[in-house]
Design an enzyme around this catalytic site. Structure first.
Site, PDB file in Angstrom:
ATOM      1  N   LYS A  20       0.744  -1.236  -0.052  1.00 30.41           N
ATOM      2  CA  LYS A  20      -0.024   0.019  -0.091  1.00 30.41           C
ATOM      3  C   LYS A  20       0.693   1.314  -0.012  1.00 30.41           C
ATOM      4  O   LYS A  20       2.055   1.105   0.280  1.00 30.41           O
ATOM      5  CB  LYS A  20      -1.029  -0.218   1.069  1.00 30.41           C
ATOM      6  CG  LYS A  20      -2.050  -1.279   1.083  1.00 30.41           C
ATOM      7  CD  LYS A  20      -2.985  -1.243   0.170  1.00 30.41           C
ATOM      8  CE  LYS A  20      -3.609  -2.486  -0.280  1.00 30.41           C
ATOM      9  NZ  LYS A  20      -4.428  -3.396   0.419  1.00 30.41           N
TER      10      LYS A  20
HETATM   11  C1  LIG Z   1      -5.377  -4.580   0.906  1.00 33.10           C
HETATM   12  C2  LIG Z   1      -6.515  -4.495   1.124  1.00 33.10           C
HETATM   13  C3  LIG Z   1      -7.473  -4.829   2.111  1.00 33.10           C
HETATM   14  C4  LIG Z   1      -6.869  -5.909   3.242  1.00 33.10           C
HETATM   15  O1  LIG Z   1      -5.726  -5.419   3.942  1.00 33.10           O
HETATM   16  P1  LIG Z   1      -4.773  -6.028   4.573  1.00 33.10           P
HETATM   17  O2  LIG Z   1      -3.989  -5.066   5.340  1.00 33.10           O
HETATM   18  O3  LIG Z   1      -3.835  -6.727   3.677  1.00 33.10           O
HETATM   19  O4  LIG Z   1      -5.424  -7.044   5.620  1.00 33.10           O
HETATM   20  C5  LIG Z   1      -8.730  -4.604   2.312  1.00 33.10           C
HETATM   21  N1  LIG Z   1      -9.378  -4.117   1.275  1.00 33.10           N
HETATM   22  C6  LIG Z   1      -8.817  -3.501   0.077  1.00 33.10           C
HETATM   23  C7  LIG Z   1      -9.593  -3.031  -0.894  1.00 33.10           C
HETATM   24  C8  LIG Z   1      -7.585  -3.734  -0.007  1.00 33.10           C
HETATM   25  O5  LIG Z   1      -6.856  -3.230  -0.983  1.00 33.10           O
END
Ligand SMILES: *Cc1c(COP(=O)(O)O)cnc(C)c1O
Length: 397
Positions: A186
């Site tokens: 992210k």
């Molecule tokens: C990355 C993501 C998540 C989950 O996040 P994690 O930190 O990997 O558990 C949830 N929703 C969306 C849209 C994502 O892109």
């Protein structure tokens, strides 16, 4: 992975503060901490950046979604409208919170559309879990109108949209509750981590307790705290919070660089025959993490991907068949395979997940290719990339 691209001494310093103090836990232990409260500082940075009244750091974006569902009052048997294009954590968040996912159509904006939501509403519908996909916000004026008109609770999975705004409001703050992810991929990463946000104090208190076995976090003696509700352990460690904190302090730099590079590349590609871009309702509010573009049809998009492969140029996501973000890849969900029986196995379901009729979403994702923007690109590299992309597209159409 922009967050990871700008990673170094600042993250190390914050982590060393924690290691030196030996206080890896976010609550209490004042005598150990040397004044360091990394999770709390991370929350303050996120509140400052997004404008959220309340933020609560948890162990992942997925657990932030779980907190968003529970604290907004979404539970057993509640029908929640969800998109078929998202990271599956959204759907799992609904299911493991006891809810029932109801799939609705997205449009070229890559998020649930107001028309899609409206078409999926039944008397059973309680909430919408809107996902702001690929770094930019959904069409919020229209979506708020439908949600208000039908009295639906809005929850936002902004897992990919920290740094995205719509007319000045941060993605994640339109609804009752929202969630960001700080996973490895992210805009800002903590390795693992998530941030829950809300402007509603009651929701915040529920999420704060829910993420820590119901603790009310009042007073300085954890053992004597009250437990207004049942919860679970979704806590973030101070080590992860430390990394997330250093990253959060860089988000404006990351976002500005992303946007600059994306604009540069987009200008080079504009006018290419057969190519169009994702419409972004508020361009200024874009986080710049992805350049999302369309080819005229699914077949051409697949040919273009093959051309990219032949030319050896990477960084492209074709969600329709690769990756893990589209319903076509979710066989386990379609067949409701789980480790143990679920509530969904024991009730009448509003949809047959194995035979969903979502032609618009199929068409949109079939034509879509997403390119992750790098903060590290030079103009020379972008010139070369754009030239290669144009050649690949010309060869394919
Ligand atoms: C990355 C993501 C998540 C989950 O996040 P994690 O930190 O990997 O558990 C949830 N929703 C969306 C849209 C994502 O892109």
């Amino acid at each position: 992975m922009p967050g990871l691209e700008l990673f170094g001494d600042e993250e190390r310093k914050e982590v060393m503060d924690v290691l030196d103090s030996k206080c890896l836990f976010r609550y209490n232990h004042e005598h150990l901490r040397n004044g360091h409260w990394k999770a709390k500082e991370l929350e303050a940075e996120v509140m400052n950046f997004t404008g959220a009244k309340f933020a609560h750091a948890v162990s992942s974006g997925s657990t932030a979604v779980a907190c968003a569902m529970a604290s907004a009052g979404i539970g057993y048997g509640d029908h929640v409208i969800v998109p078929p294009f998202t990271y599956i954590a959204t759907i799992e968040g609904v299911i493991f919170g006891g809810g029932v996912p109801v799939f609705a159509e997205i449009d070229e904006n890559l998020c649930l559309s107001a028309a899609g939501i409206e078409a999926a509403i039944t008397p059973e519908t309680k909430a919408v879990c809107l996902v702001h996909m690929c770094g930019a916000a959904a069409n919020m004026d229209e979506i708020m109108e439908v949600c208000n008109k039908h009295n639906l609770t809005l929850i936002e999975d902004a897992g990919q949209a920290l740094g995205a705004f719509y007319k000045g409001t941060s993605a994640g703050l339109f609804g009752k509750t929202g969630a960001y992810s700080f996973d490895f991929f992210k805009i800002t990463t903590a390795g693992e981590g998530g941030l829950y946000v809300t402007n509603d104090e009651e929701c915040y208190k529920l999420a704060d307790s829910y993420s820590d076995h119901g603790h009310d976090h009042i007073g300085a003696n954890r053992g004597m705290e009250q437990h207004p509700i049942l919860g679970f352990n979704y806590r973030l460690s101070e080590l992860h919070a430390a990394v997330g904190l250093a990253q959060m302090r860089k988000i404006n730099t990351i976002r500005d660089t992303n946007k600059k590079n994306k604009t540069y590349l987009k200008n080079l590609l504009a006018g290419t025959e057969g190519l169009s871009f994702r419409p972004i309702p508020d361009e200024e509010g874009d986080s710049g993490t992805f350049l999302n573009f369309f080819l005229p049809d699914t077949e051409t998009a697949q040919k273009v991907m093959a051309e990219f492969g032949k030319m050896g140029i990477g960084g492209f996501n074709y969600w329709y068949t690769n990756m893990y973000h589209f319903i076509n890849q979710w066989d386990h969900l379609k067949k409701l395979k789980s480790a143990a029986p679920l509530h969904l196995h024991k009730m009448d379901l509003p949809q047959d997940y194995n035979n969903l009729d979502l032609p618009k979403s199929q068409e949109v994702v079939g034509r879509l290719i997403s390119l992750g923007i790098s903060t590290q690109w030079t103009e020379e590299q972008m010139n070369e990339l754009a030239a290669n992309m144009k050649t690949a597209i010309a060869n394919a159409i």
